[in-house]
Design a protein around this motif. Structure first.
Motif, PDB file in Angstrom:
ATOM      1  N   THR A   1       0.355   0.463   9.560  1.00 31.47           N
ATOM      2  CA  THR A   1       0.380  -0.684   8.333  1.00 31.47           C
ATOM      3  C   THR A   1       0.861  -1.166   8.512  1.00 31.47           C
ATOM      4  O   THR A   1       0.974  -2.851   8.222  1.00 31.47           O
TER       5      THR A   1
ATOM      6  N   SER B   1       1.582   4.827   1.185  1.00 34.60           N
ATOM      7  CA  SER B   1       1.288   6.144   2.479  1.00 34.60           C
ATOM      8  C   SER B   1       0.878   7.430   1.356  1.00 34.60           C
ATOM      9  O   SER B   1       1.835   7.657   0.527  1.00 34.60           O
TER      10      SER B   1
ATOM     11  N   CYS C   1       0.987  -1.248  -0.191  1.00 32.89           N
ATOM     12  CA  CYS C   1      -0.030  -0.161  -0.011  1.00 32.89           C
ATOM     13  C   CYS C   1       1.259   1.143   0.043  1.00 32.89           C
ATOM     14  O   CYS C   1       2.032   1.333  -0.084  1.00 32.89           O
TER      15      CYS C   1
ATOM     16  N   VAL D   1       4.409  -0.869   3.232  1.00 29.77           N
ATOM     17  CA  VAL D   1       4.547   0.472   2.763  1.00 29.77           C
ATOM     18  C   VAL D   1       5.315   1.188   1.151  1.00 29.77           C
ATOM     19  O   VAL D   1       6.125   0.791   2.227  1.00 29.77           O
TER      20      VAL D   1
ATOM     21  N   SER E   1       0.773  -4.393  10.934  1.00 27.60           N
ATOM     22  CA  SER E   1      -0.650  -5.180  10.396  1.00 27.60           C
ATOM     23  C   SER E   1       0.120  -6.406   9.246  1.00 27.60           C
ATOM     24  O   SER E   1      -0.471  -7.451   8.974  1.00 27.60           O
TER      25      SER E   1
ATOM     26  N   TRP F   1       0.286   6.854  11.399  1.00 28.78           N
ATOM     27  CA  TRP F   1      -0.116   5.312  10.131  1.00 28.78           C
ATOM     28  C   TRP F   1       0.789   4.214   9.277  1.00 28.78           C
ATOM     29  O   TRP F   1       0.178   3.337  10.179  1.00 28.78           O
TER      30      TRP F   1
ATOM     31  N   MET G   1       1.236  -5.791   6.349  1.00 32.32           N
ATOM     32  CA  MET G   1       1.562  -4.593   4.750  1.00 32.32           C
ATOM     33  C   MET G   1       2.719  -3.744   4.636  1.00 32.32           C
ATOM     34  O   MET G   1       3.904  -3.695   5.896  1.00 32.32           O
TER      35      MET G   1
END
Length: 212
Positions: A92, A36, A34, A99, A95, A88, A97
């Motif tokens: 993330t 940012s 993902c 980034v 979790s 954030w 993920m």
């Protein structure tokens, strides 16, 4: 189930090198990657959406966030402020993920000091004439701004040696494949693999070899 902490990536490039288009396509190909979304004080451009392209904010609010220590990194580029949310990013990564931070060399230097294990990628245009052509094709800036961006591009490019990987965007599909290969290779690093393969490794090490 073991949760593997995600990897933090930095992707930098001079304006017009195709960074945003490459990242958009790369994100389409992965469900564990993902981007940012940075905060910025620059005006919103046609076609952009607040909270999708950037978190658009005024300068006073941005400065207050800096004073509160809410940014992992922040920098001023062409008179506008940009910053990455520390909360954030941390949440993330925890979790599992991966980034990507789409930031310039100033922000990249700050991130490396705070998170030394960050993986960094620099995207180069094939030439300055091509870069100028791409900037004009956007139809967003006048010649004075484009000249500013080209001057800034040379400064940005001078920091390429600080990055782990170098990708030349002379052919979009090839550059995209190069970036995808970097992500795949980083995911195969032993610390990331062993966290998710504990049962397999334990079985292989403790198992009895089959007899003929």
């Amino acid at each position: 189930m073991t949760i593997i902490k995600g990897t933090l990536y930095i992707v930098s490039a001079p304006s017009g090198a195709g960074k945003t288009s490459l990242l958009a396509k790369l994100l389409e190909q992965s469900s564990t990657l993902c981007l940012s979304i940075s905060h910025t004080t620059r005006p919103i451009r046609p076609g952009e959406t607040d909270g999708v392209n950037y978190h658009f904010t005024d300068r006073g609010s941005f400065v207050r966030l800096v004073e509160q220590g809410r940014f992992l990194e922040h920098a001023e580029v062409f008179g506008n402020l940009y910053g990455t949310s520390a909360d954030w990013v941390s949440m993330t990564l925890k979790s599992g993920m991966d980034v990507i931070l789409e930031i310039d060399w100033q922000g990249a230097q700050q991130i490396r000091r705070l998170v030394p294990e960050t993986v960094s990628i620099f995207i180069l245009p094939p030439s300055l004439p091509v870069l100028a052509e791409r900037l004009r094709a956007r139809g967003q800036d006048g010649e004075q701004v484009i000249a500013q961006r080209l001057a800034g591009a040379r400064d940005e490019i001078s920091h390429y040696g600080e990055y782990d990987y170098l990708v030349v965007n002379d052919d979009f599909e090839r550059a995209l494949a190069d970036m995808a290969a970097i992500i795949r290779a980083e995911r195969q690093r032993t610390p990331r693999q062993e966290n998710g393969r504990i049962a397999l490794i334990s079985d292989l090490l403790s198992g009895v070899a089959p007899t003929q």
